[in-house]
Design an enzyme around this catalytic site. Structure first.
Site, PDB file in Angstrom:
ATOM      1  N   SER A  68       0.729  -1.616   0.078  1.00 48.35           N
ATOM      2  CA  SER A  68       0.090  -0.014  -0.203  1.00 48.35           C
ATOM      3  C   SER A  68       0.660   0.994   0.085  1.00 48.35           C
ATOM      4  O   SER A  68       1.859   1.467   0.600  1.00 48.35           O
ATOM      5  CB  SER A  68      -0.988  -0.019   1.088  1.00 48.35           C
ATOM      6  N   ASP A  69       0.537   2.405  -0.561  1.00 51.18           N
ATOM      7  CA  ASP A  69       1.248   3.325  -0.897  1.00 51.18           C
ATOM      8  C   ASP A  69       0.380   5.004  -0.379  1.00 51.18           C
ATOM      9  O   ASP A  69      -1.185   4.061  -1.961  1.00 51.18           O
ATOM     10  CB  ASP A  69       1.989   3.965  -2.151  1.00 51.18           C
ATOM     11  N   GLN A  70       0.465   5.736   0.143  1.00 54.25           N
ATOM     12  CA  GLN A  70      -0.754   6.916  -0.079  1.00 54.25           C
ATOM     13  C   GLN A  70       0.290   8.534  -0.671  1.00 54.25           C
ATOM     14  O   GLN A  70       1.419   8.418  -0.457  1.00 54.25           O
ATOM     15  CB  GLN A  70      -0.791   6.788   1.061  1.00 54.25           C
ATOM     16  N   GLY A 105      -3.124   3.842  -2.782  1.00 51.38           N
ATOM     17  CA  GLY A 105      -2.271   2.518  -3.938  1.00 51.38           C
ATOM     18  C   GLY A 105      -2.656   1.061  -2.775  1.00 51.38           C
ATOM     19  O   GLY A 105      -2.168   1.315  -2.558  1.00 51.38           O
TER      20      GLY A 105
END
Length: 192
Positions: A68-70, A105
């Site tokens: 995950s990425d933000q 993501g």
């Protein structure tokens, strides 16, 4: 069920994933998180979530790996984690009375098959008009210097919001659980 691995060192993501009451382990991937030229924010978070999961695939075969990425986007510009009081104050001054879009993501990678599911989950925070004094009181109280947007939505930061907009509030904290449950279901995992 293949073991679950969260490709993150984030305490916030660990706490969110624990809500699903599934056993999991964590490992922090070592990737370059630089923004590439002409890369949209949505593409960036999807690419990085997949790269995080893939970075651990060789060391964790036969796993379902969650990456995950933000990023936060204000006035068309990606804003990152502030890391300091002064940068956090400036981010909140800039966001006062405006809308901040959070793009998260999410990837679920089956390291046995190499197959993956990747998505971008948006969430928007419409901020109150904030005075410099309100911002400083908030920053001293919560010190959200490791949070994109300079606030903790799961804490006192919610007092800075006028309203929110999106399908999954957990995406604001960094791991969209509603979409993750869909992905896990596709892999044959039943929740609850």
């Amino acid at each position: 069920m293949l073991p679950l691995l969260l490709a993150s060192s984030s305490v916030y993501r660990r706490e969110l994933l624990a809500r699903l009451r599934l056993p999991f382990s964590c490992s922090s991937p070592d990737i370059d998180e630089s923004h590439q030229t002409d890369e949209s924010a949505a593409y960036l978070v999807k690419r990085l979530s997949l790269e995080k999961a893939r970075a651990l695939a060789h060391s964790h075969p036969d796993h379902l790996i969650i990456g995950s990425d933000q990023v936060a986007v204000l006035n068309g510009r990606i804003i990152g984690k502030p890391h300091t009081f002064d940068k956090a104050r400036q981010q909140l001054l800039d966001a006062s009375g405006a809308s901040v879009s959070f793009l998260t993501g999410l990837t679920l990678l089956n390291s046995r098959t190499g197959q993956h599911q990747t998505d971008c989950v948006p969430f928007t925070v419409h901020m109150r008009t904030l005075s410099a004094e309100q911002i400083e009181r908030y920053l001293h109280a919560e010190q959200p210097y490791d949070c994109a947007g300079s606030f903790k939505a799961e804490g006192l930061g919610v007092s800075l919001f006028q309203r929110t907009e999106g399908d999954d509030a957990t995406s604001l904290i960094g791991l969209p659980l509603i979409r993750l449950v869909d992905m896990l279901t596709h892999e044959g995992i039943s929740i609850p």
